[in-house]
Design a protein around this motif. Structure first.
Motif, PDB file in Angstrom:
ATOM      1  N   TYR A 138       0.850  -1.039   0.010  1.00 30.78           N
ATOM      2  CA  TYR A 138      -0.077   0.068  -0.028  1.00 30.78           C
ATOM      3  C   TYR A 138       0.971   1.315   0.089  1.00 30.78           C
ATOM      4  CZ  TYR A 138       0.953   0.650   4.976  1.00 30.78           C
ATOM      5  OH  TYR A 138       1.538   0.682   6.259  1.00 30.78           O
ATOM      6  N   ASN A 139       0.371   2.439  -0.235  1.00 32.73           N
ATOM      7  CA  ASN A 139       1.054   3.591  -0.109  1.00 32.73           C
ATOM      8  C   ASN A 139       1.229   3.738   1.321  1.00 32.73           C
ATOM      9  OD1 ASN A 139       2.102   6.193  -0.476  1.00 32.73           O
ATOM     10  ND2 ASN A 139       0.273   7.138  -1.003  1.00 32.73           N
ATOM     11  N   VAL A 140       2.440   3.324   1.789  1.00 32.60           N
ATOM     12  CA  VAL A 140       2.918   3.312   3.285  1.00 32.60           C
ATOM     13  C   VAL A 140       2.813   4.872   3.751  1.00 32.60           C
ATOM     14  CG1 VAL A 140       4.637   2.724   4.808  1.00 32.60           C
ATOM     15  CG2 VAL A 140       4.032   1.183   2.843  1.00 32.60           C
ATOM     16  N   GLY A 141       3.456   5.697   3.100  1.00 34.70           N
ATOM     17  CA  GLY A 141       3.563   7.243   3.553  1.00 34.70           C
ATOM     18  C   GLY A 141       2.626   7.708   3.741  1.00 34.70           C
ATOM     19  N   ALA A 142       1.383   7.485   3.305  1.00 31.11           N
ATOM     20  CA  ALA A 142       0.121   8.051   3.523  1.00 31.11           C
ATOM     21  C   ALA A 142      -0.729   7.679   4.962  1.00 31.11           C
ATOM     22  CB  ALA A 142      -0.901   7.729   2.339  1.00 31.11           C
ATOM     23  N   TYR A 143      -0.311   6.698   5.364  1.00 29.89           N
ATOM     24  CA  TYR A 143      -0.948   6.399   6.634  1.00 29.89           C
ATOM     25  C   TYR A 143      -0.094   6.093   8.119  1.00 29.89           C
ATOM     26  CZ  TYR A 143      -4.273   4.305   3.146  1.00 29.89           C
ATOM     27  OH  TYR A 143      -5.148   4.171   2.341  1.00 29.89           O
ATOM     28  N   CYS A 144      -0.740   6.317   9.060  1.00 29.89           N
ATOM     29  CA  CYS A 144      -0.236   6.181  10.379  1.00 29.89           C
ATOM     30  C   CYS A 144       0.418   4.906  10.432  1.00 29.89           C
ATOM     31  CB  CYS A 144      -1.316   6.446  11.566  1.00 29.89           C
ATOM     32  SG  CYS A 144      -0.927   6.370  13.036  1.00 29.89           S
ATOM     33  N   LEU A 145       1.583   4.723  11.306  1.00 30.29           N
ATOM     34  CA  LEU A 145       2.193   3.507  11.704  1.00 30.29           C
ATOM     35  C   LEU A 145       2.274   3.790  13.227  1.00 30.29           C
ATOM     36  CD1 LEU A 145       4.849   2.871   8.890  1.00 30.29           C
ATOM     37  CD2 LEU A 145       2.790   1.374   9.424  1.00 30.29           C
ATOM     38  N   ALA A 146       2.049   2.418  13.752  1.00 32.14           N
ATOM     39  CA  ALA A 146       2.412   2.451  15.259  1.00 32.14           C
ATOM     40  C   ALA A 146       3.042   1.215  15.712  1.00 32.14           C
ATOM     41  CB  ALA A 146       0.957   2.772  15.955  1.00 32.14           C
ATOM     42  N   TRP A 147       3.328   1.171  17.054  1.00 30.85           N
ATOM     43  CA  TRP A 147       3.823   0.058  17.638  1.00 30.85           C
ATOM     44  C   TRP A 147       2.887  -0.143  18.828  1.00 30.85           C
ATOM     45  CZ3 TRP A 147       7.226  -3.370  15.816  1.00 30.85           C
ATOM     46  CH2 TRP A 147       8.150  -2.922  15.216  1.00 30.85           C
ATOM     47  N   PHE A 148       2.577  -1.311  19.325  1.00 29.66           N
ATOM     48  CA  PHE A 148       1.662  -1.830  20.290  1.00 29.66           C
ATOM     49  C   PHE A 148       2.441  -3.110  20.910  1.00 29.66           C
ATOM     50  CE2 PHE A 148      -2.505   0.232  19.886  1.00 29.66           C
ATOM     51  CZ  PHE A 148      -2.326   0.914  18.597  1.00 29.66           C
ATOM     52  N   ARG A 149       2.068  -3.254  21.943  1.00 29.62           N
ATOM     53  CA  ARG A 149       2.753  -4.381  22.563  1.00 29.62           C
ATOM     54  C   ARG A 149       1.631  -5.193  23.447  1.00 29.62           C
ATOM     55  NH1 ARG A 149       6.737  -1.216  26.834  1.00 29.62           N
ATOM     56  NH2 ARG A 149       5.283  -0.507  28.087  1.00 29.62           N
TER      57      ARG A 149
END
Length: 123
Positions: free
Chosen positions: A27-38
């Motif tokens: 997908y268009n990675v730069g257009a979406y939020c990315l996060a870390w969860f644990r």
């Protein structure tokens, strides 16, 4: 097809450092939020931190000053550098892709997840 894959993790000592990386594709990675969860076994997912599509970062209070998030839109990666590790950082860490228009700490605003990578910190 969206694909997220976490790398890194493993075992470390309290006070030490570990790094994680998430490779995103499909997908268009730069257009979406990315996060870390644990997640600790038997408990809910806990948000760790995020980087918005504009590069704004935010982390949970318990890791502020110790964890640093960054994203590389050229490489489609999200990185997590963890310093001054504590035993309570022990968990399985997951990378999540935000849904369009949202970038929050709420899991309901994430549509795709990696398979997770284990981080274990001993005292």
């Amino acid at each position: 097809q969206v694909h997220l894959r976490e790398f890194g993790g493993g075992s470390g000592q309290a006070g030490g450092s570990l790094s994680l990386s998430c490779a995103a594709s499909g997908y268009n990675v730069g257009a979406y939020c990315l996060a870390w969860f644990r997640q600790v076994a038997g408990k809910d997912l806990e948000w760790v931190g995020l980087v918005s599509n504009r590069g704004t970062t935010s982390v949970i209070d318990s890791v502020r000053g110790r964890f640093t998030l960054s994203r590389d839109n050229a490489k489609d990666t999200l990185d997590l550098v963890m310093k001054n590790l504590k035993p309570e950082d022990t968990a399985k860490y997951y990378c999540g892709k935000g849904i369009a228009g949202w970038c929050t700490s709420d899991t309901k605003h994430y549509s795709d997840w990696g398979q997770g990578t284990q981080v274990t910190v001993s005292s």
